[in-house]
Design an enzyme around this catalytic site. Sequence first.
Site, mmCIF file in Angstrom:
data_model
loop_
_atom_site.group_PDB
_atom_site.id
_atom_site.type_symbol
_atom_site.label_atom_id
_atom_site.label_comp_id
_atom_site.label_asym_id
_atom_site.label_seq_id
_atom_site.Cartn_x
_atom_site.Cartn_y
_atom_site.Cartn_z
ATOM 1 N N ASN A 1 0.845 -1.189 0.000
ATOM 2 C CA ASN A 1 0.000 0.000 0.000
ATOM 3 C C ASN A 1 0.880 1.238 0.000
ATOM 4 O OD1 ASN A 1 -2.482 1.512 0.247
ATOM 5 N ND2 ASN A 1 -1.954 1.869 2.385
ATOM 6 N N HIS B 1 0.813 5.083 1.402
ATOM 7 C CA HIS B 1 0.076 5.899 2.372
ATOM 8 C C HIS B 1 0.687 7.296 2.429
ATOM 9 C CE1 HIS B 1 -2.394 6.787 5.856
ATOM 10 N NE2 HIS B 1 -1.324 7.278 6.453
ATOM 11 N N SER C 1 4.679 6.795 2.322
ATOM 12 C CA SER C 1 5.337 5.533 2.665
ATOM 13 C C SER C 1 4.719 4.387 1.886
ATOM 14 C CB SER C 1 5.178 5.232 4.167
ATOM 15 O OG SER C 1 5.593 6.313 4.969
ATOM 16 N N ASP D 1 -2.808 0.672 8.359
ATOM 17 C CA ASP D 1 -1.598 1.406 7.966
ATOM 18 C C ASP D 1 -0.386 0.996 8.790
ATOM 19 O OD1 ASP D 1 -3.025 2.829 6.042
ATOM 20 O OD2 ASP D 1 -3.614 4.369 7.482
#
Length: 205
Positions: free
Chosen positions: A109, A111, A138, A147
């Site tokens: 992912n 973020h 990130s 997260d």
Amino acid sequence: MAEKVRVGVLISGRGSNFVALEEWNRRGDRAYEIALVASNDPDARGLMAAKIFGLRIWAKSHKGMERAAFDMLMDAELRRHNVQVLALAGYMRLLSPEFIRAWEGRILNIHPSLLPAYKGLDTHRRAIEAGESFAGCSVHVVTEELDDGPVLAQAKLRIRPNETPEILAQRVLKEEHRIYPEALDTFCRTLRGEAQPTISSDLKK
């Protein structure tokens, strides 16, 4: 030549990070190929970009469905396309614990904060109001905690005087488009036994 790692990209909106992943992929010899673009919104703008690229797409509304049931349908479609790694690119729906466990260690992912700081939403406003000197983005491995997970790459930006959340978001988004493709490629090369993942951090003015 080693086979490319088959990546499934999950989107919910315009898919600008997905476009960055595919455009970067087409500019050189990369370790990954996008096998499927999936969305929980059939009207997501990013699906049109996927069609223009000639990529396979799958889209279904999650409305009225239990989270685990929807994720089970998506999981079946990803596996039907022999997807090996998932890249979340603006996918705005929490994944079920069952889904994350099924893909453990293989979901990335991007973020918009310097994790572990400012998990969740509205990251730029929160960073500015807290008086932070830096913001950024990130790339991390997804875990069941929001997260969380190992950080693979970061880009760091100095917050300018009187900067608005909207302007900061635009600046950070450019860095997302820069670091996400490289981090995904490095991750996939690691899966092929070619490289070790490294945590990188750039400071941009």
